[in-house]
Design a protein around this motif. Structure first.
Motif, PDB file in Angstrom:
ATOM      1  N   GLY A 125       6.895 -53.802  -8.967  1.00 16.12           N
ATOM      2  CA  GLY A 125       7.733 -52.610  -8.862  1.00 16.12           C
ATOM      3  C   GLY A 125       9.024 -52.715  -9.647  1.00 16.12           C
ATOM      4  N   GLY A 148       9.146 -49.958  -3.730  1.00 20.54           N
ATOM      5  CA  GLY A 148       8.836 -48.550  -3.954  1.00 20.54           C
ATOM      6  C   GLY A 148       8.948 -47.627  -2.767  1.00 20.54           C
ATOM      7  N   LYS A 176       8.488 -43.938  -3.682  1.00 19.00           N
ATOM      8  CA  LYS A 176       7.313 -43.578  -4.466  1.00 19.00           C
ATOM      9  C   LYS A 176       6.339 -42.666  -3.708  1.00 19.00           C
ATOM     10  CE  LYS A 176       7.672 -46.277  -8.287  1.00 19.00           C
ATOM     11  NZ  LYS A 176       8.957 -46.909  -8.318  1.00 19.00           N
ATOM     12  N   TYR A 209       0.982 -43.464  -5.909  1.00 24.80           N
ATOM     13  CA  TYR A 209       1.462 -44.774  -6.373  1.00 24.80           C
ATOM     14  C   TYR A 209       1.129 -45.851  -5.343  1.00 24.80           C
ATOM     15  CZ  TYR A 209       4.757 -48.500  -7.655  1.00 24.80           C
ATOM     16  OH  TYR A 209       5.313 -49.708  -7.991  1.00 24.80           O
ATOM     17  N   CYS A 266      -1.064 -45.841 -12.222  1.00 29.41           N
ATOM     18  CA  CYS A 266       0.039 -45.185 -11.528  1.00 29.41           C
ATOM     19  C   CYS A 266       1.253 -45.169 -12.454  1.00 29.41           C
ATOM     20  CB  CYS A 266       0.347 -45.844 -10.199  1.00 29.41           C
ATOM     21  SG  CYS A 266       0.653 -47.581 -10.274  1.00 29.41           S
ATOM     22  N   TYR A 292       4.330 -45.958 -14.237  1.00 33.38           N
ATOM     23  CA  TYR A 292       4.985 -47.255 -14.401  1.00 33.38           C
ATOM     24  C   TYR A 292       5.753 -47.328 -15.704  1.00 33.38           C
ATOM     25  CZ  TYR A 292       1.642 -48.983 -17.907  1.00 33.38           C
ATOM     26  OH  TYR A 292       0.911 -49.180 -19.048  1.00 33.38           O
TER      27      TYR A 292
END
Length: 409
Positions: free
Chosen positions: A170, A254, A257, A261, A297, A299
């Protein structure tokens, strides 16, 4: 076989995301209440949601840790005391704490709830771990500045039953264990009070003091530079090394998020851990799958952070702050009735479009949307309104908690 079998610890920003994390493979989740956690801008949990979330997790054999990790000012203390009394009644499995004063209060008010020491407390050596162990902490979250070699030394020098938790995936803070004043200075919102506005992601220029008003942009390309902007951490390729270092809990970052995700990361690390437990050969053989999934996801580019020594110039992203996005999140299936899937819709999709069902076991099933009905049972050609409750007919079977997503245009 693993020296210590690490738990997979997943963040949750809301009740929906907590349920997703549980179904998609978390051993434990960490959440923040509406007060005294370090993510003031995350949606966070009301008292009722926290109760429901803890019950849901416990039914599925998953633990819940609650963050109480601000560095408190005098004015915070009466509220913290009340909050700890509320948490006592909810019985989470642990509290994540950074402030020694809050730690003492937790020990007094809810001694039966495990206390874990937050990364915010700058835990960089085994003497610190031993100190917290003597105070009654069960677990310490390692500072992000530590190498695997240092973590291994800590493991050797602390009690066997004491636990080490480390971030493995993360966003990385560019500051020392999250101690950053930029947000407070620019916006009056304090990172150590949970209100970070992420100024490390903004554009900067240099000014020389005898030439006020002359801004010299530090170009890397035509988009300017993001001099503080760290790549995201990703350790999916190094699970054997993490286990060998003696880490007990692999923590995903996260708490801001989306469910998509969280589902993607939880499912991928779950499979990687399970494969490695079966055999290192299976784990190595499936590496291309983990890497392809993890890149699905949202990133930034990836780095191994400090684990293999000090990061170099390849660890910062100097040329942009853009996320790479490969999939769009459409919603989670809340129930399936007579072939119709109920979702709270998050992004636009249409009848006739090909989307994907993402399942907790690792399967991604391509499906065509056959019909969309609104709550009144009226047909819709597309789903343009976020948060609308819809009933969707697909040309393949879907289950409750499956996630619907579509590939980015």
């Amino acid at each position: 076989m693993m020296a210590r079998y690490p738990e997979l610890l997943i963040p949750a920003s809301s009740l929906e995301v907590l349920k997703t994390a549980v179904i998609f493979g978390a051993d434990a989740v960490y959440i923040g209440g509406e007060a005294f956690g370090l993510r003031a801008k995350a949606k966070n949990f009301s008292h009722a949601e926290m109760r429901e979330g803890i019950e849901f997790a416990h039914i599925h054999g998953v633990k819940v840790y609650v963050t109480v990790n601000i560095l408190a000012h005098n004015r915070d203390l009466p509220g913290v005391r009340e909050y700890l009394k509320e948490l006592k009644e909810l019985s989470p499995d642990a509290l994540i704490i950074a402030d020694p004063g809050i730690f003492e209060m937790a020990k007094e008010i809810c001694p039966e709830i495990e206390r874990h020491i937050s990364t915010q407390a700058n835990n960089t050596n085994y003497a610190t771990y031993r100190f917290w162990w003597k105070q009654g902490a069960k677990r310490v979250v390692s500072a992000r500045e530590l190498s695997l070699q240092e973590i291994k030394e800590i493991r050797t020098n602390i009690p066997e039953e004491m636990e080490i938790e480390s971030f493995v995936h993360g966003a990385m803070c560019i500051s020392y264990s999250g101690r950053c004043l930029l947000s407070n200075y620019f916006t009056g919102r304090d990172a150590n009070q949970g209100a970070c506005t992420h100024p490390c992601r903004w554009k900067y220029a240099v000014v020389e003091e005898t030439r006020p008003g002359e801004y010299m942009p530090v170009y890397e390309n035509e988009r300017g530079t993001f001099i503080f902007n760290s790549k995201d951490l990703c350790m999916i390729e190094y699970i054997p090394e993490l286990a060998a270092a003696g880490i007990d809990s692999l923590k995903i970052e996260g708490r801001m998020k989306t469910a998509l995700y969280v589902a993607t990361v939880a499912r991928t690390y779950r499979k990687a851990l399970d494969d490695y437990a079966k055999s290192p050969e299976i784990y190595r053989k499936n590496m291309p799958w983990y890497l392809s999934q993890i890149s699905n996801c949202t990133y930034r580019q990836f780095t191994t952070g400090f684990y293999f020594g000090k990061p170099d110039e390849n660890t910062q992203i100097y040329d942009n702050n853009t996320y790479v996005r490969e999939y769009v999140y459409l919603g989670i299936i809340g129930e399936v009735k007579e072939g119709m899937c109920r979702i709270e819709q998050r992004n636009k999709f249409s009848v006739g479009e090909e989307i994907e069902i993402m399942k907790p076991d690792g399967a991604n099933v391509p499906v065509v949307v056959k019909r969309i009905l609104n709550e009144e049972g009226q047909e819709q050609e597309s789903a343009p309104h976020p948060k609308q409750i819809l009933y969707v007919e697909l040309d393949a079977d879907a289950d409750i908690y499956d996630i619907l997503r579509k590939r980015e245009e």
